[in-house]
Design a protein around this motif. Structure first.
Motif, PDB file in Angstrom:
ATOM      1  N   PHE A   1       0.835  -1.200   0.000  1.00 56.27           N
ATOM      2  CA  PHE A   1       0.000   0.000   0.000  1.00 56.27           C
ATOM      3  C   PHE A   1       0.869   1.247   0.000  1.00 56.27           C
ATOM      4  N   SER A   2       0.196   2.338  -0.322  1.00 50.77           N
ATOM      5  CA  SER A   2       0.839   3.636  -0.293  1.00 50.77           C
ATOM      6  C   SER A   2      -0.148   4.640   0.277  1.00 50.77           C
ATOM      7  N   ILE A   3       0.377   5.690   0.881  1.00 52.44           N
ATOM      8  CA  ILE A   3      -0.485   6.779   1.342  1.00 52.44           C
ATOM      9  C   ILE A   3       0.006   8.102   0.768  1.00 52.44           C
ATOM     10  N   LEU A   4      -0.938   8.978   0.573  1.00 55.85           N
ATOM     11  CA  LEU A   4      -0.643  10.346   0.145  1.00 55.85           C
ATOM     12  C   LEU A   4      -1.193  11.260   1.231  1.00 55.85           C
ATOM     13  N   ASN A   5      -0.313  12.061   1.805  1.00 51.36           N
ATOM     14  CA  ASN A   5      -0.727  13.019   2.828  1.00 51.36           C
ATOM     15  C   ASN A   5      -0.727  14.430   2.275  1.00 51.36           C
ATOM     16  N   ILE A   6      -1.740  15.173   2.648  1.00 49.22           N
ATOM     17  CA  ILE A   6      -1.780  16.590   2.308  1.00 49.22           C
ATOM     18  C   ILE A   6      -2.026  17.352   3.599  1.00 49.22           C
ATOM     19  N   THR A   7      -1.100  18.202   3.975  1.00 50.62           N
ATOM     20  CA  THR A   7      -1.256  18.990   5.199  1.00 50.62           C
ATOM     21  C   THR A   7      -1.755  20.389   4.858  1.00 50.62           C
ATOM     22  N   ALA A   8      -2.372  21.040   5.842  1.00 48.92           N
ATOM     23  CA  ALA A   8      -2.842  22.424   5.692  1.00 48.92           C
ATOM     24  C   ALA A   8      -3.565  22.594   4.366  1.00 48.92           C
ATOM     25  N   THR A   9      -4.589  21.774   4.141  1.00 49.83           N
ATOM     26  CA  THR A   9      -5.269  21.762   2.842  1.00 49.83           C
ATOM     27  C   THR A   9      -5.817  23.133   2.469  1.00 49.83           C
ATOM     28  N   GLN A  10      -5.853  23.358   1.156  1.00 49.87           N
ATOM     29  CA  GLN A  10      -6.385  24.602   0.591  1.00 49.87           C
ATOM     30  C   GLN A  10      -7.462  24.243  -0.422  1.00 49.87           C
ATOM     31  N   THR A  11      -8.309  25.213  -0.758  1.00 48.34           N
ATOM     32  CA  THR A  11      -9.388  24.916  -1.717  1.00 48.34           C
ATOM     33  C   THR A  11      -8.824  24.452  -3.054  1.00 48.34           C
ATOM     34  N   GLY A  12      -7.633  24.914  -3.382  1.00 49.57           N
ATOM     35  CA  GLY A  12      -6.997  24.495  -4.635  1.00 49.57           C
ATOM     36  C   GLY A  12      -6.562  23.040  -4.652  1.00 49.57           C
TER      37      GLY A  12
END
Lengths: 115, 108
Positions: free
Chosen positions: B71-82
């Motif tokens: 498996f793999s994970i993708l993290n996105i911190t401090a998300t923005q509308t973009g």
């Protein structure tokens, strides 16, 4: 501009007809991949060419065929079109013979509508 | 049969939240795992992962691969509308097999 050029951008045609979609890969890339993306569906792999030869085949219908020419551009031919063939068709290119840290590059797609 | 499964299928968060997207795969002759972001048009490349345990980062995005657990994970911190988009993962062997994607919506 990704460097992968697909034409036409939009195509509207009637059932039973035949169309040809064209793809020019990024400069230096030898591999071309074709994908179909229907509404609410993921990207379905159709076929891959490498330097003019078919390398891998996915769920490509017998009514569909493709080829890659000596100048490395590729064409996807769709015949006896049905309403269900309406989709976005993407081409992607990559370079196996050099570093691929940039992954595969997609063209902007051809939106095919069969009426 | 080769397969790539992404979860969740959709996710709605607010700006500033952190999200984790999951991708599991069962692919013969696995070579690499790729992540793409698709907005209205063509998927754009994010990461290519070939080795287990080595995190790749690009700004607020990061990703890691576990080849033992597939498996793999993708993290996105401090998300923005973009960041609102469909995030696709793909497992590469002789071709590139995509998952169905995770549709991320970031609300202001």
């Amino acid at each position: 501009d990704s460097g992968v050029t697909q034409t036409p951008k939009h195509l509207i045609t009637a059932t039973g007809q035949r169309v040809t979609l064209r793809c020019s890969p990024r400069s230096g890339d030898l591999s071309v991949y074709w994908y179909q993306q229907s509404l609410d569906q993921g990207l379905q792999f159709l076929i891959q060419y490498y330097n003019g030869e078919e390398r891998a085949k996915g769920n490509i219908l017998e009514r569909f065929s493709a080829q890659q020419f000596p100048d490395l551009h590729s064409e996807l031919n769709l015949s006896s079109l049905e309403l269900g063939d309406s989709a976005l068709y993407f081409c992607a290119s990559s370079a196996f013979h050099r570093g691929r840290e940039d992954g595969y590059t997609f063209g902007s797609g051809t939106r095919l509508t069969v009426v | 049969e080769d397969k790539v499964v992404q979860s969740p299928l959709s996710l709605v968060v607010h700006e500033g939240d952190t999200v984790t997207l999951n991708c599991s795969y069962e692919v013969t002759n696995f070579r690499s795992l790729l992540w793409y972001k698709q907005e209205k048009k063509a998927p754009t490349f994010l990461f290519m992962l070939t080795s287990s345990g080595i995190e790749k980062k690009s700004g607020r995005l990061s990703s890691i691969l576990d080849k033992k657990e597939l498996f793999s994970i993708l993290n996105i911190t401090a998300t923005q509308t973009g960041d609102s988009a469909v995030y696709l993962c793909a497992a590469e062997n002789n071709d590139m097999r995509f998952g169905a994607g995770t549709r991320l919506t970031v609300k202001p």
